[in-house]
Design a protein around this motif. Structure first.
Motif, PDB file in Angstrom:
ATOM      1  N   ILE A  58       0.833  -1.204   0.000  1.00  0.00           N
ATOM      2  CA  ILE A  58       0.000   0.000   0.000  1.00  0.00           C
ATOM      3  C   ILE A  58       0.868   1.253   0.000  1.00  0.00           C
ATOM      4  O   ILE A  58       0.590   2.227  -0.724  1.00  0.00           O
ATOM      5  CB  ILE A  58      -0.945  -0.011   1.227  1.00  0.00           C
ATOM      6  CG1 ILE A  58      -1.993  -1.120   1.083  1.00  0.00           C
ATOM      7  CG2 ILE A  58      -1.638   1.346   1.379  1.00  0.00           C
ATOM      8  CD1 ILE A  58      -2.874  -1.276   2.300  1.00  0.00           C
ATOM      9  N   THR A 147      -0.851  -1.502  -9.305  1.00  0.00           N
ATOM     10  CA  THR A 147      -1.137  -1.960  -7.942  1.00  0.00           C
ATOM     11  C   THR A 147      -2.256  -1.139  -7.318  1.00  0.00           C
ATOM     12  O   THR A 147      -3.076  -1.657  -6.550  1.00  0.00           O
ATOM     13  CB  THR A 147       0.136  -1.858  -7.080  1.00  0.00           C
ATOM     14  OG1 THR A 147       1.180  -2.615  -7.700  1.00  0.00           O
ATOM     15  CG2 THR A 147      -0.112  -2.410  -5.686  1.00  0.00           C
ATOM     16  N   ARG A 148      -2.305   0.144  -7.634  1.00  0.00           N
ATOM     17  CA  ARG A 148      -3.401   0.979  -7.129  1.00  0.00           C
ATOM     18  C   ARG A 148      -4.748   0.435  -7.591  1.00  0.00           C
ATOM     19  O   ARG A 148      -5.713   0.393  -6.816  1.00  0.00           O
ATOM     20  CB  ARG A 148      -3.230   2.416  -7.629  1.00  0.00           C
ATOM     21  CG  ARG A 148      -2.072   3.164  -6.997  1.00  0.00           C
ATOM     22  CD  ARG A 148      -2.002   4.593  -7.538  1.00  0.00           C
ATOM     23  NE  ARG A 148      -0.937   5.358  -6.889  1.00  0.00           N
ATOM     24  CZ  ARG A 148      -0.670   6.626  -7.163  1.00  0.00           C
ATOM     25  NH1 ARG A 148      -1.392   7.273  -8.061  1.00  0.00           N
ATOM     26  NH2 ARG A 148       0.309   7.255  -6.531  1.00  0.00           N
ATOM     27  N   LEU A 151      -5.574  -2.749  -5.610  1.00  0.00           N
ATOM     28  CA  LEU A 151      -6.010  -2.417  -4.257  1.00  0.00           C
ATOM     29  C   LEU A 151      -7.403  -1.789  -4.271  1.00  0.00           C
ATOM     30  O   LEU A 151      -8.198  -2.001  -3.338  1.00  0.00           O
ATOM     31  CB  LEU A 151      -5.001  -1.476  -3.598  1.00  0.00           C
ATOM     32  CG  LEU A 151      -3.614  -2.073  -3.346  1.00  0.00           C
ATOM     33  CD1 LEU A 151      -2.673  -1.017  -2.775  1.00  0.00           C
ATOM     34  CD2 LEU A 151      -3.699  -3.263  -2.393  1.00  0.00           C
ATOM     35  N   TYR A 152      -7.702  -1.020  -5.309  1.00  0.00           N
ATOM     36  CA  TYR A 152      -9.048  -0.468  -5.439  1.00  0.00           C
ATOM     37  C   TYR A 152     -10.067  -1.590  -5.620  1.00  0.00           C
ATOM     38  O   TYR A 152     -11.153  -1.565  -5.022  1.00  0.00           O
ATOM     39  CB  TYR A 152      -9.097   0.487  -6.640  1.00  0.00           C
ATOM     40  CG  TYR A 152     -10.496   0.827  -7.099  1.00  0.00           C
ATOM     41  CD1 TYR A 152     -11.267   1.750  -6.404  1.00  0.00           C
ATOM     42  CD2 TYR A 152     -11.041   0.210  -8.229  1.00  0.00           C
ATOM     43  CE1 TYR A 152     -12.553   2.057  -6.824  1.00  0.00           C
ATOM     44  CE2 TYR A 152     -12.320   0.520  -8.657  1.00  0.00           C
ATOM     45  CZ  TYR A 152     -13.069   1.437  -7.947  1.00  0.00           C
ATOM     46  OH  TYR A 152     -14.341   1.729  -8.360  1.00  0.00           O
TER      47      TYR A 152
END
Length: 350
Positions: A58, A147-148, A151-152
């Motif tokens: 994160i 990666t964002r 994670l979303y």
């Protein structure tokens, strides 16, 4: 018979005091439920490592794209297919920009950052930590941008599970009868539609993108959670404390969300954590087959899909997105497993 009168002095007796802990067996010392849960969680080394890796990922997703001067959509054709090069590790002979390629004459080691004849290439002071792709885009920046998105998707999966799936299962299991039958038939119909077919139909109606994938996950991502919540309610709704609450005149929704939900909330949190890797994998799979976010946006699945075409010649393009995706899924699985043991050790036997 001795009629002698006994006189007690003030110091003949010692007060036991109000220290109730003195009567508790040292083997089973007193502690709160949350301390006991935290103690069991910290003893699970895999869960602790998984939680640490999640926090690290994160953090990198937040700050990673800003650690260099490149953006996820910045293209430099002259910098295409450059191998990873890291300034601190270059003197050690690793990540120095060189790569081994298979040619018709055998295996050849090349370094596009420097020329063989000593002439300047303009890349002597250029560093790409994860290398570049076929369009000269920085893989490091694109990996953490992807990666964002993953994670979303994880956040969407948890929100859909906890807000809709949980409520749907609680209401269906508590009221039972005809209400339960109708609600379960609806969920079975929705669950019978394959995810790939649903996303394809949504893309025909809507524009391809993150919104379409989010809607596809929201339409059917709650089915598993609703079934688990329903099963837990069926176990608890005939208990004595529920009957006592009804006798006191409590309303149905008060019983559902104030009496039943707190008793099963731990199990629901655990199951929502287990649903996160499945949601991330679904997004990565859809992106891999070309139904993900449109270019130049990047998700881990689309990065893997693009790099797969160059896997035999430039394997570094696919290695880093695959490692990050694998770490995310493994870490959430380890965290969910540790939370399961922490909330209820008996669940491990189920």
């Amino acid at each position: 018979m001795n009629n002698e009168e006994y006189v007690f002095a003030p110091d003949d007796f010692v007060l036991a005091g109000n220290d109730h802990d003195a009567f508790i067996d040292d083997t089973y010392f007193k502690q709160s439920y949350w301390k006991d849960m935290l103690s069991r969680f910290t003893k699970n080394k895999g869960a602790v490592v998984g939680l640490f890796v999640i926090f690290l990922i994160i953090l990198m997703a937040i700050i990673g794209p800003g650690l260099n001067e490149y953006t996820y959509d910045f293209q430099t054709i002259s910098h295409q297919n450059l191998a990873p090069r890291i300034e601190l590790l270059e003197p050690l002979g690793i990540f120095d920009g060189s790569e081994t390629m298979s040619t018709s004459t055998g295996m050849v080691e090349i370094n596009k950052y420097v020329s063989e004849d000593g002439s300047l290439t303009g890349l002597e002071d250029t560093y790409y930590w994860f290398g570049t792709d076929v369009l000269g885009r920085d893989i490091f920046t694109r990996t953490w941008e992807g990666t964002r998105i993953s994670l979303y998707i994880a956040l969407v999966a948890v929100a859909v599970d906890m807000l809709f799936g949980m409520s749907y299962g609680l209401i269906s299991g508590y009221f039972g009868g005809r209400v339960d039958m109708v609600m379960q038939r609806i969920s079975e119909i929705i669950n019978g539609i394959p995810t790939l077919v649903m996303v394809t139909l949504l893309i025909i109606v809507m524009k391809p993108g993150l919104g379409t994938i989010t809607l596809a996950l929201a339409i059917r991502g709650w089915i598993g959670m609703s079934r688990i919540a329903r099963a837990q309610v069926l176990k608890l709704k005939e208990q004595e404390f529920i009957l006592a609450t009804k006798t006191l005149g409590a309303k149905d929704f008060f019983i559902i969300f104030k009496e039943i939900l707190p008793n099963i909330f731990g199990q629901l949190i655990i199951m929502s954590m287990f649903s996160v890797p499945n949601a991330i994998f679904t997004e990565a799979f859809l992106a891999f087959v070309g139904l993900g976010v449109p270019q130049p946006l990047a998700s881990l699945g689309s990065l893997i899909s693009d790099a797969f075409k160059s896997f035999t010649t430039h394997p570094y393009m696919i290695i880093f997105p695959v490692i990050v995706l694998a770490l995310i899924m493994l870490s959430f699985n380890l965290l969910a497993d540790g939370m399961r043991d922490a909330f209820d050790p008996k669940m491990k036997e189920m």
